[in-house]
Design a protein around this motif. Structure first.
Motif, PDB file in Angstrom:
ATOM      1  N   TYR A 117      61.896  40.362  31.625  1.00  0.00           N
ATOM      2  CA  TYR A 117      62.100  41.986  30.910  1.00  0.00           C
ATOM      3  C   TYR A 117      63.504  42.298  29.912  1.00  0.00           C
ATOM      4  O   TYR A 117      64.465  41.206  30.304  1.00  0.00           O
ATOM      5  N   GLU A 118      63.066  42.772  28.454  1.00  0.00           N
ATOM      6  CA  GLU A 118      64.043  42.253  27.288  1.00  0.00           C
ATOM      7  C   GLU A 118      65.531  43.752  27.718  1.00  0.00           C
ATOM      8  O   GLU A 118      65.146  44.396  27.672  1.00  0.00           O
ATOM      9  N   SER A 119      66.231  42.698  28.152  1.00  0.00           N
ATOM     10  CA  SER A 119      67.924  43.983  29.101  1.00  0.00           C
ATOM     11  C   SER A 119      67.993  42.788  28.739  1.00  0.00           C
ATOM     12  O   SER A 119      68.797  41.927  29.833  1.00  0.00           O
ATOM     13  N   SER A 120      69.673  43.047  28.042  1.00  0.00           N
ATOM     14  CA  SER A 120      70.985  41.784  27.404  1.00  0.00           C
ATOM     15  C   SER A 120      71.159  42.487  29.034  1.00  0.00           C
ATOM     16  O   SER A 120      71.726  40.901  29.297  1.00  0.00           O
ATOM     17  N   GLN A 123      69.316  40.222  32.320  1.00  0.00           N
ATOM     18  CA  GLN A 123      69.096  38.820  31.859  1.00  0.00           C
ATOM     19  C   GLN A 123      70.074  39.015  32.264  1.00  0.00           C
ATOM     20  O   GLN A 123      70.685  37.518  33.248  1.00  0.00           O
ATOM     21  N   GLU A 285      56.005  40.629  23.447  1.00  0.00           N
ATOM     22  CA  GLU A 285      57.793  40.587  23.666  1.00  0.00           C
ATOM     23  C   GLU A 285      58.537  41.096  24.876  1.00  0.00           C
ATOM     24  O   GLU A 285      58.082  42.500  24.749  1.00  0.00           O
ATOM     25  N   GLY A 286      58.556  40.415  25.433  1.00  0.00           N
ATOM     26  CA  GLY A 286      59.036  40.836  26.995  1.00  0.00           C
ATOM     27  C   GLY A 286      58.673  41.484  27.790  1.00  0.00           C
ATOM     28  O   GLY A 286      58.608  42.072  28.529  1.00  0.00           O
TER      29      GLY A 286
END
Length: 379
Positions: A117-120, A123, A285-286
Motif C-alpha cells: 500500500y502506497e503511503s509513506s 510503509q 502502482e500500489g
C-alpha cells in the motif's frame, strides 16, 4: 492445556472478499484447537452472537484503532494470551503492542495490498512492525517476495495459499433458467467474477480484447458477476461505471451481461455454465493481485482460466495445465488464448478437468485452514 489466542482483525464477516475468507477459515480452525478472543471492527448493523468477539460501538478504521489501544482492554485484561494474531498487516502495530502487553508471541497473515500500500506513513509502520513478528504467513510467492523486500527475514515467512469450497461446485445446478434470465441461450460464455477494482482490468479487457474475440467467435458473451466493493479502505473508484462505459464505447451491449452481486448458489451456477473464466489483471502502482480465490473456484467448477501472469496468479494457475497465462496487457495473446479455448472443446475440457482435480486435491479449505492454524500456533 489449550492455548489462549487473541485475534486482531479489521476484516471479519459479514464483510466479503478473499482476505475475509482467509481470516474466517483460519480463525475457525484456531477455535477448534485453542480458546480465541477476537477484536473486530465495530458497526451497528453487526448483530454479534459470539461473546468472544469484541467490537467498538462506532464503525471505521480510526474508531477501531482507538478501541485497540483503549476500551478493548476492559474485555481482555483478565486473559493470559499465549499468541496474538493480526488478520492482516493493517493491524500489525497494535498486535505487537498487545503481544508485548501479555508477554505473548505474535503472528500476521499478509495478502498483497496490505504489504505494498502506497503511503509513506503506512510503509514506515510496516517496516517497523512486520519484521518483529514471530511468524508471518504470506498467501503467495509474490506476496512473500514483497515482504522480504520490506525487511521481513525469510526464515520468519512461510507461504500458505488460500483455499476454496471445491465440493460446493461439484453438484450440478439448474443453469438453464439463469441462461434464459441472462439471455445466454446458444452462447459461449466467458465469465468474470468478483469485486470490481481497477487492477482487475476488466474495462480495458472489454475495450482492447473482447472486440477481437467477438469478431472471431460471434456467439460469445461476457458475463460480469460482481460490483464495486463495499466498505473498502483502498478501492474507492467506481469501476462498474468504467466497465459500463467500455461496453457503450465498443458497441458490445449485446455481448456483455452485467449481473451485479449474486447469491452463492447463483455464483456456482454462473461458473458451471461458463466455457472459460477470465482474470485480465493489469499492473497498478500500489496494488497487486495477491492470489485470486476465484481462480480456484473456476478450477473447482471445471472451467479453464485465461489470466495474466502477474502477482499471485502464477501460484493459482498452472500455465498449460489448468489454464493459460499471458503477459500483462498483451491483449493479442489473451484474445488468441480465449478464441482457441472457445473453439477447441477437447482442450477446454481437459484443462478444466485438471483444474478441478487440483482444486479438490490441493486447495480444499479443510486442509488449508488446518495448515493456517498449525502455523500460527507454532509461531
Amino acid at each position: 492445556m489449550r492455548s489462549q489466542v487473541l485475534f486482531v482483525t479489521f476484516n471479519l464477516a459479514p464483510k466479503l472478499g478473499g482476505l475475509e475468507q482467509v481470516i474466517q477459515r483460519a480463525r475457525a480452525a484456531l477455535r477448534e484447537r485453542a480458546d480465541v478472543v477476537t477484536l473486530a471492527q465495530g458497526a451497528r448493523r453487526y448483530v454479534e452472537r459470539d461473546p468472544d468477539v469484541l467490537r467498538p460501538r462506532i464503525e471505521g478504521l480510526g474508531a477501531y484503532m482507538a478501541f485497540l489501544y483503549t476500551r478493548c482492554m476492559l474485555g481482555i485484561r483478565n486473559h493470559n494470551f499465549d499468541l496474538v494474531v493480526s488478520g492482516s498487516a493493517l493491524t500489525a502495530l497494535p498486535t505487537l503492542h498487545l503481544a508485548k502487553r501479555f508477554g505473548a508471541r505474535s503472528a500476521c497473515i499478509i495478502y498483497g495490498l496490505d504489504t505494498i500500500y502506497e503511503s509513506s506513513l503506512y510503509q514506515r509502520v510496516y517496516r517497523h512492525a512486520m519484521p518483529r513478528m514471530n511468524r508471518v504467513i504470506a498467501i503467495s510467492t509474490a506476496t512473500r517476495r514483497e515482504a522480504v523486500a520490506r525487511g521481513i527475514a525469510p526464515e520468519r515467512l512461510i507461504i500458505i495459499p488460500p483455499g476454496c469450497d471445491a465440493e460446493l461446485f461439484q453438484a450440478p445446478r439448474d443453469t438453464e433458467n439463469l441462461r434464459r434470465h441472462w439471455g445466454l441461450e446458444g452462447c459461449k460464455v466467458i465469465l468474470s467474477a468478483g469485486r470490481l477494482v481497477r487492477r482487475k482490468g476488466l474495462d480495458r479487457f472489454i475495450r482492447e480484447c473482447l472486440p477481437e474475440v467477438v469478431l472471431r467467435v460471434p456467439t460469445v458473451k461476457l458475463l460480469v458477476a460482481g460490483g464495486n466493493p463495499e466498505g473498502a479502505l483502498a478501492h474507492t473508484d467506481d469501476v462498474l461505471a468504467s466497465v459500463e462505459g467500455a461496453i457503450r464505447e465498443t458497441g458490445l451491449d449485446n455481448h456483455v451481461v452485467v449481473t451485479g452481486r449474486l447469491t452463492s448458489e447463483e455464483m456456482v451456477a454462473a461458473f458451471q455454465l461458463a466455457e472459460v473464466f477470465i482474470l485480465p489483471v493489469i499492473p497498478v502502482e500500489g496494488d497487486m493481485e495477491g492470489f485470486g480465490i476465484v481462480l480456484l473456484e473456476a478450477g473447482a467448477a471445471g472451467v479453464p482460466v485465461v489470466a495474466t501472469a502477474i502477482g499471485g496468479i502464477t501460484d493459482a494457475v498452472v500455465d498449460g495445465e489448468t489454464g493459460v497465462l499471458v503477459p500483462p496487457l498483451d491483449y493479442s495473446a489473451m484474445a488468441s488464448a480465449l478464441i482457441e479455448l472457445l473453439r477447441d472443446e477437447r482442450r477446454r475440457l481437459a484443462l478444466g478437468e485438471r483444474g478441478r482435480r487440483r482444486a479438490l486435491a490441493e486447495f480444499n479449505w479443510t486442509d488449508i485452514s488446518s495448515r493456517y492454524a498449525e502455523a500460527l500456533l507454532n509461531a
